[in-house]
Design a protein around this motif. Structure first.
Motif, PDB file in Angstrom:
ATOM      1  N   UNK A 175       0.855  -1.201   0.000  1.00  0.00           N
ATOM      2  CA  UNK A 175       0.000   0.000   0.000  1.00  0.00           C
ATOM      3  C   UNK A 175       0.889   1.249   0.000  1.00  0.00           C
TER       4      UNK A 175
ATOM      5  N   UNK B 103      -3.687  -3.244   5.626  1.00  0.00           N
ATOM      6  CA  UNK B 103      -3.909  -1.850   5.251  1.00  0.00           C
ATOM      7  C   UNK B 103      -3.491  -0.890   6.369  1.00  0.00           C
TER       8      UNK B 103
ATOM      9  N   UNK C 271     -11.008  -3.435  -4.969  1.00  0.00           N
ATOM     10  CA  UNK C 271     -11.542  -4.610  -5.665  1.00  0.00           C
ATOM     11  C   UNK C 271     -11.724  -4.409  -7.165  1.00  0.00           C
TER      12      UNK C 271
ATOM     13  N   UNK D 267     -23.533  -1.374   9.182  1.00  0.00           N
ATOM     14  CA  UNK D 267     -23.334  -1.370  10.626  1.00  0.00           C
ATOM     15  C   UNK D 267     -24.309  -0.412  11.305  1.00  0.00           C
TER      16      UNK D 267
ATOM     17  N   UNK E  75     -13.195 -14.011   1.384  1.00  0.00           N
ATOM     18  CA  UNK E  75     -13.175 -12.630   0.906  1.00  0.00           C
ATOM     19  C   UNK E  75     -13.895 -12.474  -0.425  1.00  0.00           C
TER      20      UNK E  75
ATOM     21  N   UNK F  52     -15.699   2.012  16.801  1.00  0.00           N
ATOM     22  CA  UNK F  52     -16.761   2.476  15.908  1.00  0.00           C
ATOM     23  C   UNK F  52     -16.966   1.510  14.735  1.00  0.00           C
ATOM     24  N   UNK F  53     -16.416   0.316  14.858  1.00  0.00           N
ATOM     25  CA  UNK F  53     -16.607  -0.781  13.898  1.00  0.00           C
ATOM     26  C   UNK F  53     -16.023  -0.492  12.515  1.00  0.00           C
ATOM     27  N   UNK F  54     -15.133   0.498  12.422  1.00  0.00           N
ATOM     28  CA  UNK F  54     -14.531   0.779  11.110  1.00  0.00           C
ATOM     29  C   UNK F  54     -13.620  -0.360  10.665  1.00  0.00           C
TER      30      UNK F  54
ATOM     31  N   UNK G 204     -20.451   3.062  10.492  1.00  0.00           N
ATOM     32  CA  UNK G 204     -19.028   2.702  10.478  1.00  0.00           C
ATOM     33  C   UNK G 204     -18.274   3.341   9.319  1.00  0.00           C
TER      34      UNK G 204
ATOM     35  N   UNK H  88     -17.223 -12.350  11.178  1.00  0.00           N
ATOM     36  CA  UNK H  88     -16.574 -11.419  12.099  1.00  0.00           C
ATOM     37  C   UNK H  88     -16.509 -12.100  13.446  1.00  0.00           C
TER      38      UNK H  88
ATOM     39  N   UNK I  89      -9.587 -18.246   3.653  1.00  0.00           N
ATOM     40  CA  UNK I  89      -9.675 -16.787   3.733  1.00  0.00           C
ATOM     41  C   UNK I  89      -9.904 -16.139   2.360  1.00  0.00           C
TER      42      UNK I  89
ATOM     43  N   UNK J 265     -17.389 -12.278   0.614  1.00  0.00           N
ATOM     44  CA  UNK J 265     -17.701 -11.047   1.344  1.00  0.00           C
ATOM     45  C   UNK J 265     -17.965  -9.877   0.407  1.00  0.00           C
TER      46      UNK J 265
ATOM     47  N   UNK K 286     -14.009  -3.539  11.521  1.00  0.00           N
ATOM     48  CA  UNK K 286     -14.912  -4.612  11.089  1.00  0.00           C
ATOM     49  C   UNK K 286     -15.449  -4.321   9.689  1.00  0.00           C
ATOM     50  N   UNK K 287     -15.758  -3.045   9.438  1.00  0.00           N
ATOM     51  CA  UNK K 287     -16.299  -2.676   8.128  1.00  0.00           C
ATOM     52  C   UNK K 287     -15.287  -2.985   7.029  1.00  0.00           C
ATOM     53  N   UNK K 288     -14.013  -2.722   7.314  1.00  0.00           N
ATOM     54  CA  UNK K 288     -12.962  -3.030   6.347  1.00  0.00           C
ATOM     55  C   UNK K 288     -12.892  -4.534   6.111  1.00  0.00           C
ATOM     56  N   UNK K 289     -12.910  -5.259   7.209  1.00  0.00           N
ATOM     57  CA  UNK K 289     -12.838  -6.719   7.148  1.00  0.00           C
ATOM     58  C   UNK K 289     -13.970  -7.293   6.286  1.00  0.00           C
ATOM     59  N   UNK K 290     -15.223  -6.826   6.513  1.00  0.00           N
ATOM     60  CA  UNK K 290     -16.335  -7.415   5.758  1.00  0.00           C
ATOM     61  C   UNK K 290     -16.381  -6.932   4.317  1.00  0.00           C
ATOM     62  N   UNK K 291     -15.691  -5.832   4.005  1.00  0.00           N
ATOM     63  CA  UNK K 291     -15.642  -5.499   2.585  1.00  0.00           C
ATOM     64  C   UNK K 291     -14.405  -6.127   1.944  1.00  0.00           C
ATOM     65  N   UNK K 292     -13.894  -7.174   2.596  1.00  0.00           N
ATOM     66  CA  UNK K 292     -12.818  -8.000   2.043  1.00  0.00           C
ATOM     67  C   UNK K 292     -11.517  -7.234   1.837  1.00  0.00           C
ATOM     68  N   UNK K 293     -11.286  -6.235   2.705  1.00  0.00           N
ATOM     69  CA  UNK K 293      -9.998  -5.544   2.686  1.00  0.00           C
ATOM     70  C   UNK K 293      -9.322  -5.897   4.004  1.00  0.00           C
ATOM     71  N   UNK K 294      -8.126  -6.458   3.927  1.00  0.00           N
ATOM     72  CA  UNK K 294      -7.445  -6.929   5.124  1.00  0.00           C
ATOM     73  C   UNK K 294      -6.996  -5.738   5.970  1.00  0.00           C
ATOM     74  N   UNK K 295      -7.645  -5.492   7.127  1.00  0.00           N
ATOM     75  CA  UNK K 295      -7.307  -4.299   7.903  1.00  0.00           C
ATOM     76  C   UNK K 295      -5.898  -4.360   8.477  1.00  0.00           C
TER      77      UNK K 295
ATOM     78  N   UNK L 266     -15.409   5.541   7.513  1.00  0.00           N
ATOM     79  CA  UNK L 266     -14.000   5.798   7.853  1.00  0.00           C
ATOM     80  C   UNK L 266     -13.863   7.290   8.111  1.00  0.00           C
TER      81      UNK L 266
END
Ligand SMILES: Nc1ncnc2c1ncn2[C@@H]1O[C@H](COP(=O)(O)OP(=O)(O)O)[C@@H](O)[C@H]1O
Ligand SMILES: [Mg+2]
Lengths: 260, 250
Positions: free
Chosen positions: A41, A143, B117, B95, B85, A127-129, B99, B61, B81, B88, A131-140, B101
């Motif tokens: 990145x 990143x 993506x 959320x 993904x 604030x679950x940001x 949530x 999660x 994994x 996902x 988690x939000x990254x994780x579920x949108x398939x971006x490895x937090x 950024x």
């Protein structure tokens, strides 16, 4: 709480400490693994480098300036007593480069950067940001953590070199309050005492300091669970732990260079 | 489409015997649930009944202890994994508080998943897509705002917009109307319905708000202490004589 905890109350603190150490080791190994995995990145890394440098440059400059000044003014009378005033530039230079520059810079960065990273990631966690990254398939981890730790690892050594230069310059100014010496002559005298064995461990040490500052901030931030109050605790814990670890690393590196 | 789950084709989501324990406390206790194509299923339950845990298990999660969760034909508990993904990306997750950024403005928030993506996507295409979703959620002017400048309802809309950027086929909503006034809640519910109709998205909506359930649900599932105690349409459940169910509908 498990039964082991209540039946062995005396061991509890030690048990907790070893648990922390275990978790931290896993976190660190994960960093090493993810750091070499593409994609890199680049943009975030450069942003973080800029933040690290920009946020601590002023503070590092002021502290380094004062350190060089004070060190010179305070050692001068003792050296003058032996008639060894001409050794002063060399002595200041060696102590600044070997010890004072890296350690003071690292401790300041621990206060400024570790706490910032801890609070930033901690509040992203609550604030679950993250988690939000994780579920949108971006490895937090990739990143957020890898970019920050690499940024501190690169920037802290640069800040140390900058601090060393400022300290030696302020030492020159202090020397000139009583004496009269040109800057080239002063640097000549200062650097003539310097050897590779002074410079090399100090750079290695600074790199370790940088990694420690970044990874401890990230670790404390990622561990935040629960409400916003724990974000403050995480930032605080990051500073305390990072500062302690810096002195430990310093001690170990000094022991090793002593043997060599 | 409106009444019963589609049994003939494989449902989009099939959950069987899902169990989850936190520190010895049984949070989910044998949950079975199916969601058909373009169906809106509402999970209704009191606070602490395990609703959030349920949808967190669905995107891993949170790791379930037992049971299977099959989404679009893949058992998400068993896949690795990379496969997880890939799946996902097709699932949108809204959320509770959006949530967003908070270091990026709304535009960058929306661009963020696509930058990762759909790397080949040009700048113009990206901007066009962002304008389209912002239009869809009714906030065409919000692009330059920072998340801190948005109200609760706006944050949820932008959160929804962000999940829509990847064109999901399944949406999971965690309390989409909690903390909002009645009028704003209605707008959000309408948005959920619009998304279902426009893009044929299947949805799981977690809520304790009966008004939200009434408006959005094709089918309601009632969760009590981690177990499903009743299921049916709004009208069916409304006629129930069970005291506990009645307590929701009054
Ligand atoms: N990460 C966690 N660790 C421990 N307990 C949890 C965790 N998440 C949820 N719980 C517990 O699980 C129960 C259900 O929580 P949750 O699924 O958030 O409920 P809901 O969303 O229906 O209000 C609560 O009693 C909560 O204390
Ligand atoms: Mg919840």
């Amino acid at each position: 709480m498990t039964t082991a905890d209540s039946s062995l109350p005396a061991w509890f603190p030690l048990k907790k400490a070893s648990q922390h150490a275990g978790e931290f080791s896993l976190f660190f190994f994960r960093f090493l693994k993810e750091a070499v995995r593409p994609p890199f990145e680049g943009r975030v890394f450069l942003q973080q480098c800029f933040k690290v440098g920009n946020k601590s440059l002023g503070l590092v400059a002021i502290t380094a300036f004062i350190m060089g000044l004070v060190l010179t003014l305070q050692t001068r009378p003792s050296l003058a007593g032996f008639g060894a005033e001409s050794l002063l530039p060399g002595m200041v230079c060696v102590s600044v480069i070997r010890e004072i520059g890296p350690v003071i810079t690292a401790v300041i960065c621990a206060g400024k950067i570790s706490s910032r990273i801890g609070a930033e990631l901690g509040s992203m966690k609550v604030t679950e940001q993250i988690d939000a990254m994780e579920v949108s398939a971006i490895n937090p981890f990739h990143y957020l953590v890898v970019t920050r730790v690499l940024a501190t690892t690169c920037m802290v050594p640069l800040l140390v070199i900058f601090a060393d230069a400022i300290s030696i310059f302020s030492s020159f100014l202090a020397y000139n309050i009583h004496g009269d010496i040109t800057i080239t002559r002063f640097f000549d005298m200062a650097l003539s005492k310097l050897e590779w064995i002074d410079i090399f461990p100090s750079i290695i040490k600074s790199i370790f300091f940088g990694t420690a500052i970044g990874i401890i901030g990230c670790y404390k931030g990622f561990r935040v669970a629960g409400g916003t109050a724990s974000v403050g605790t995480a930032a605080n814990a990051a500073v305390v732990t990072a500062s302690l670890v810096i002195f430990f690393i310093d001690m170990i590196v000094v022991q090793i260079t002593d043997i060599l | 489409m409106k009444m019963e789950p589609i049994e003939t084709v494989e449902p989009v989501v099939r959950i069987q015997g899902l169990n989850k324990t936190y520190n010895g406390q049984k949070v989910l206790n044998g949950v079975d649930l199916c969601i058909g194509k373009a169906e809106n299923v509402v999970v209704l339950g009191k606070s602490g009944s395990g609703k959030s845990t349920l949808i967190k298990c669905m995107v891993r999660l949170s790791e379930p202890d037992e049971g299977s969760i099959s989404i679009m034909g893949k058992d998400i508990v068993k896949i690795n994994y990379q496969e997880l993904n890939a799946l996902r990306v097709k699932i949108g997750f809204l959320f509770q508080n959006g949530a967003l950024y908070d270091s990026m403005n709304v535009h960058d928030n929306l661009a963020f998943p696509l930058r990762h993506h759909r790397k080949h996507l040009g700048k113009e295409k990206l901007n066009a897509m962002i304008s389209e979703v912002l239009e869809n959620v009714g906030l065409p002017e919000a692009g330059n705002k920072m998340p801190a400048e948005l109200s609760g309802g706006m944050s949820k809309r932008i959160g929804l917009a962000r999940t829509l950027m990847l064109k999901p086929s399944l949406m999971l909503y965690d309390e989409p109307t909690s903390g909002l006034d009645t009028a704003t809640s209605k707008e959000i519910n309408q948005l959920i319905l619009d998304m279902q109709r426009k893009y044929q998205i299947s949805s799981l909506i977690i809520t304790h708000d009966i008004a939200c359930a009434k408006m959005t649900a094709d089918r309601i599932v009632m969760l009590r202490d981690g177990a499903i105690v009743a299921a049916g349409t709004y009208d069916e459940l409304n006629k129930s004589n069970d005291e506990w169910i009645k307590s929701f509908f009054n």
